[in-house]
Scaffold this motif. Structure first.
Motif, PDB file in Angstrom:
ATOM      1  N   VAL A 123       0.829  -1.210   0.000  1.00 54.05           N
ATOM      2  CA  VAL A 123       0.000   0.000   0.000  1.00 54.05           C
ATOM      3  C   VAL A 123       0.863   1.259   0.000  1.00 54.05           C
ATOM      4  CG1 VAL A 123      -1.639   1.321   1.407  1.00 54.05           C
ATOM      5  CG2 VAL A 123      -2.003  -1.103   1.029  1.00 54.05           C
ATOM      6  N   TYR A 124       2.019   1.218   0.645  1.00 52.19           N
ATOM      7  CA  TYR A 124       2.891   2.389   0.726  1.00 52.19           C
ATOM      8  C   TYR A 124       3.741   2.621  -0.521  1.00 52.19           C
ATOM      9  CZ  TYR A 124       2.213   3.763   5.586  1.00 52.19           C
ATOM     10  OH  TYR A 124       1.703   4.247   6.753  1.00 52.19           O
ATOM     11  N   ILE A 125       3.839   1.643  -1.414  1.00 47.59           N
ATOM     12  CA  ILE A 125       4.741   1.775  -2.567  1.00 47.59           C
ATOM     13  C   ILE A 125       4.372   2.935  -3.495  1.00 47.59           C
ATOM     14  CG2 ILE A 125       5.462   0.610  -4.695  1.00 47.59           C
ATOM     15  CD1 ILE A 125       5.844  -1.909  -3.063  1.00 47.59           C
ATOM     16  N   PRO A 126       3.119   3.084  -3.978  1.00 47.54           N
ATOM     17  CA  PRO A 126       2.834   4.198  -4.904  1.00 47.54           C
ATOM     18  C   PRO A 126       3.077   5.598  -4.333  1.00 47.54           C
ATOM     19  CG  PRO A 126       1.122   2.557  -5.079  1.00 47.54           C
ATOM     20  CD  PRO A 126       1.974   2.172  -3.910  1.00 47.54           C
ATOM     21  N   PRO A 127       2.686   5.896  -3.088  1.00 48.40           N
ATOM     22  CA  PRO A 127       3.008   7.239  -2.581  1.00 48.40           C
ATOM     23  C   PRO A 127       4.504   7.503  -2.471  1.00 48.40           C
ATOM     24  CG  PRO A 127       1.299   6.254  -1.235  1.00 48.40           C
ATOM     25  CD  PRO A 127       1.789   5.199  -2.164  1.00 48.40           C
ATOM     26  N   ILE A 128       5.267   6.495  -2.092  1.00 49.32           N
ATOM     27  CA  ILE A 128       6.715   6.685  -1.980  1.00 49.32           C
ATOM     28  C   ILE A 128       7.340   6.859  -3.356  1.00 49.32           C
ATOM     29  CG2 ILE A 128       8.855   5.526  -1.317  1.00 49.32           C
ATOM     30  CD1 ILE A 128       7.314   4.451   1.096  1.00 49.32           C
ATOM     31  N   LEU A 129       6.870   6.088  -4.327  1.00 52.09           N
ATOM     32  CA  LEU A 129       7.373   6.246  -5.693  1.00 52.09           C
ATOM     33  C   LEU A 129       7.030   7.631  -6.238  1.00 52.09           C
ATOM     34  CD1 LEU A 129       8.739   4.955  -8.142  1.00 52.09           C
ATOM     35  CD2 LEU A 129       6.504   4.090  -8.826  1.00 52.09           C
ATOM     36  N   SER A 130       5.898   8.168  -5.831  1.00 54.91           N
ATOM     37  CA  SER A 130       5.496   9.502  -6.278  1.00 54.91           C
ATOM     38  C   SER A 130       6.367  10.593  -5.690  1.00 54.91           C
ATOM     39  CB  SER A 130       4.043   9.745  -5.879  1.00 54.91           C
ATOM     40  OG  SER A 130       3.681  11.076  -6.117  1.00 54.91           O
ATOM     41  N   ARG A 131       6.836  10.390  -4.487  1.00 57.80           N
ATOM     42  CA  ARG A 131       7.583  11.434  -3.784  1.00 57.80           C
ATOM     43  C   ARG A 131       9.087  11.371  -3.948  1.00 57.80           C
ATOM     44  NH1 ARG A 131       4.727  15.706  -1.890  1.00 57.80           N
ATOM     45  NH2 ARG A 131       2.762  15.007  -1.071  1.00 57.80           N
ATOM     46  N   PHE A 132       9.637  10.170  -4.099  1.00 56.42           N
ATOM     47  CA  PHE A 132      11.085   9.999  -4.084  1.00 56.42           C
ATOM     48  C   PHE A 132      11.582   9.421  -5.399  1.00 56.42           C
ATOM     49  CE2 PHE A 132       9.703   9.401   0.346  1.00 56.42           C
ATOM     50  CZ  PHE A 132      10.375  10.445   0.928  1.00 56.42           C
ATOM     51  N   TYR A 133      12.766   9.835  -5.805  1.00 54.23           N
ATOM     52  CA  TYR A 133      13.451   9.251  -6.953  1.00 54.23           C
ATOM     53  C   TYR A 133      14.564   8.377  -6.405  1.00 54.23           C
ATOM     54  CZ  TYR A 133      10.959  12.844  -9.459  1.00 54.23           C
ATOM     55  OH  TYR A 133       9.973  13.649  -9.962  1.00 54.23           O
ATOM     56  N   ALA A 134      14.366   7.072  -6.451  1.00 54.94           N
ATOM     57  CA  ALA A 134      15.332   6.133  -5.893  1.00 54.94           C
ATOM     58  C   ALA A 134      15.250   4.825  -6.673  1.00 54.94           C
ATOM     59  CB  ALA A 134      15.040   5.894  -4.409  1.00 54.94           C
ATOM     60  N   SER A 135      16.142   3.918  -6.337  1.00 59.03           N
ATOM     61  CA  SER A 135      16.121   2.611  -6.987  1.00 59.03           C
ATOM     62  C   SER A 135      14.924   1.802  -6.485  1.00 59.03           C
ATOM     63  CB  SER A 135      17.421   1.865  -6.692  1.00 59.03           C
ATOM     64  OG  SER A 135      17.493   1.543  -5.316  1.00 59.03           O
ATOM     65  N   THR A 136      14.655   0.733  -7.194  1.00 57.06           N
ATOM     66  CA  THR A 136      13.512  -0.112  -6.839  1.00 57.06           C
ATOM     67  C   THR A 136      13.681  -0.693  -5.438  1.00 57.06           C
ATOM     68  OG1 THR A 136      13.257  -0.668  -9.168  1.00 57.06           O
ATOM     69  CG2 THR A 136      12.143  -2.087  -7.598  1.00 57.06           C
ATOM     70  N   LEU A 137      14.864  -1.137  -5.126  1.00 59.40           N
ATOM     71  CA  LEU A 137      15.119  -1.701  -3.802  1.00 59.40           C
ATOM     72  C   LEU A 137      14.953  -0.650  -2.710  1.00 59.40           C
ATOM     73  CD1 LEU A 137      15.990  -4.197  -2.213  1.00 59.40           C
ATOM     74  CD2 LEU A 137      18.349  -3.469  -2.524  1.00 59.40           C
ATOM     75  N   SER A 138      15.382   0.574  -2.973  1.00 57.75           N
ATOM     76  CA  SER A 138      15.230   1.641  -1.984  1.00 57.75           C
ATOM     77  C   SER A 138      13.755   2.000  -1.773  1.00 57.75           C
ATOM     78  CB  SER A 138      15.987   2.886  -2.426  1.00 57.75           C
ATOM     79  OG  SER A 138      17.365   2.626  -2.476  1.00 57.75           O
ATOM     80  N   ILE A 139      12.979   1.981  -2.843  1.00 57.57           N
ATOM     81  CA  ILE A 139      11.538   2.252  -2.719  1.00 57.57           C
ATOM     82  C   ILE A 139      10.877   1.190  -1.849  1.00 57.57           C
ATOM     83  CG2 ILE A 139       9.365   2.387  -3.997  1.00 57.57           C
ATOM     84  CD1 ILE A 139      10.995   4.826  -4.493  1.00 57.57           C
ATOM     85  N   VAL A 140      11.216  -0.070  -2.096  1.00 53.25           N
ATOM     86  CA  VAL A 140      10.639  -1.161  -1.300  1.00 53.25           C
ATOM     87  C   VAL A 140      11.102  -1.059   0.150  1.00 53.25           C
ATOM     88  CG1 VAL A 140      10.579  -3.669  -0.999  1.00 53.25           C
ATOM     89  CG2 VAL A 140      10.350  -2.682  -3.278  1.00 53.25           C
ATOM     90  N   ARG A 141      12.373  -0.709   0.351  1.00 54.02           N
ATOM     91  CA  ARG A 141      12.901  -0.571   1.706  1.00 54.02           C
ATOM     92  C   ARG A 141      12.189   0.555   2.458  1.00 54.02           C
ATOM     93  NH1 ARG A 141      18.520   0.953   1.350  1.00 54.02           N
ATOM     94  NH2 ARG A 141      18.561  -0.723  -0.150  1.00 54.02           N
ATOM     95  N   MET A 142      11.993   1.701   1.786  1.00 51.28           N
ATOM     96  CA  MET A 142      11.276   2.805   2.430  1.00 51.28           C
ATOM     97  C   MET A 142       9.828   2.434   2.716  1.00 51.28           C
ATOM     98  SD  MET A 142      12.596   6.364   0.760  1.00 51.28           S
ATOM     99  CE  MET A 142      12.880   5.857  -0.923  1.00 51.28           C
ATOM    100  N   ALA A 143       9.184   1.724   1.781  1.00 54.00           N
ATOM    101  CA  ALA A 143       7.796   1.307   1.994  1.00 54.00           C
ATOM    102  C   ALA A 143       7.694   0.352   3.180  1.00 54.00           C
ATOM    103  CB  ALA A 143       7.250   0.648   0.729  1.00 54.00           C
ATOM    104  N   ALA A 144       8.651  -0.569   3.313  1.00 51.84           N
ATOM    105  CA  ALA A 144       8.645  -1.480   4.457  1.00 51.84           C
ATOM    106  C   ALA A 144       8.883  -0.716   5.752  1.00 51.84           C
ATOM    107  CB  ALA A 144       9.701  -2.557   4.272  1.00 51.84           C
ATOM    108  N   TYR A 145       9.774   0.252   5.714  1.00 52.29           N
ATOM    109  CA  TYR A 145      10.023   1.066   6.917  1.00 52.29           C
ATOM    110  C   TYR A 145       8.765   1.826   7.324  1.00 52.29           C
ATOM    111  CZ  TYR A 145      11.632   4.846   9.873  1.00 52.29           C
ATOM    112  OH  TYR A 145      11.771   5.731  10.903  1.00 52.29           O
ATOM    113  N   PHE A 146       8.103   2.486   6.373  1.00 52.23           N
ATOM    114  CA  PHE A 146       6.881   3.221   6.706  1.00 52.23           C
ATOM    115  C   PHE A 146       5.761   2.278   7.127  1.00 52.23           C
ATOM    116  CE2 PHE A 146       8.494   6.707   3.756  1.00 52.23           C
ATOM    117  CZ  PHE A 146       8.936   7.481   4.808  1.00 52.23           C
ATOM    118  N   ALA A 147       5.703   1.096   6.527  1.00 53.89           N
ATOM    119  CA  ALA A 147       4.675   0.140   6.901  1.00 53.89           C
ATOM    120  C   ALA A 147       4.861  -0.359   8.337  1.00 53.89           C
ATOM    121  CB  ALA A 147       4.681  -1.049   5.947  1.00 53.89           C
ATOM    122  N   LEU A 148       6.104  -0.546   8.736  1.00 55.70           N
ATOM    123  CA  LEU A 148       6.358  -0.983  10.105  1.00 55.70           C
ATOM    124  C   LEU A 148       6.283   0.164  11.100  1.00 55.70           C
ATOM    125  CD1 LEU A 148       9.264  -3.480   9.440  1.00 55.70           C
ATOM    126  CD2 LEU A 148       6.899  -4.024  10.019  1.00 55.70           C
TER     127      LEU A 148
END
Length: 151
Positions: A123-148
């Motif tokens: 659920v957190y992946i699209p908003p993070i992708l919209s806000r940040f320019y990063a690699s795919t792994l970094s987007i997933v890592r940030m989404a997992a961090y925000f999810a937790l």
């Protein structure tokens, strides 16, 4: 008629939301572009309709955000589909073992916990992708961090 009245502004916001929702539906029809279109929906809704920048138009901003995030969105959509299949298989296996013994119940509870974290991360992946320019792994890592951090 006063076109700057709060009523007309509210009607304009509702019409823009309907347009953006319709665009999201059309661009999400090929399932592989689901994350890209959700990212464009989030961007357009957050920055254009509710934010200070209302000048470019709904279609233009939606399409620019969609184009910008298309390739990373396709990669993330494939990753989301694979993660969803793994979660579904784990829950199905846990349900089958659950019927046999107590260890199956523990496996099923662990599967429910893991699936809750994975679904919240998705659920957190699209908003993070919209806000940040990063690699795919970094987007997933940030989404997992925000999810937790904020489930």
């Amino acid at each position: 008629m006063n076109y700057n009245s709060p009523f007309i502004s509210m009607l304009e916001t509702i019409a823009n939301m309907l347009i953006v929702s319709f665009l999201w539906l059309i661009f999400s029809l090929p399932v592989i572009t689901l994350v890209s279109s959700s990212c464009a929906l989030y961007h357009t809704t957050n920055k254009i309709i509710f934010g200070p920048g209302r000048g470019n138009g709904v279609w233009k901003d939606f399409f620019e955000s969609y184009k910008l995030n298309l390739i990373p969105g396709i990669k993330l959509t494939l990753l989301v589909i694979v993660a969803g299949l793994f979660v579904a298989e784990g829950l199905w296996t846990g349900y089958q073992i659950y019927k046999i013994n107590i260890w199956g119940m523990l496996y099923m509870l662990l599967g429910i916990l893991v699936s809750a974290v994975v679904i919240t991360t998705i659920v957190y992946i699209p908003p993070i992708l919209s806000r940040f320019y990063a690699s795919t792994l970094s987007i997933v890592r940030m989404a997992a961090y925000f999810a937790l951090e904020k489930p």
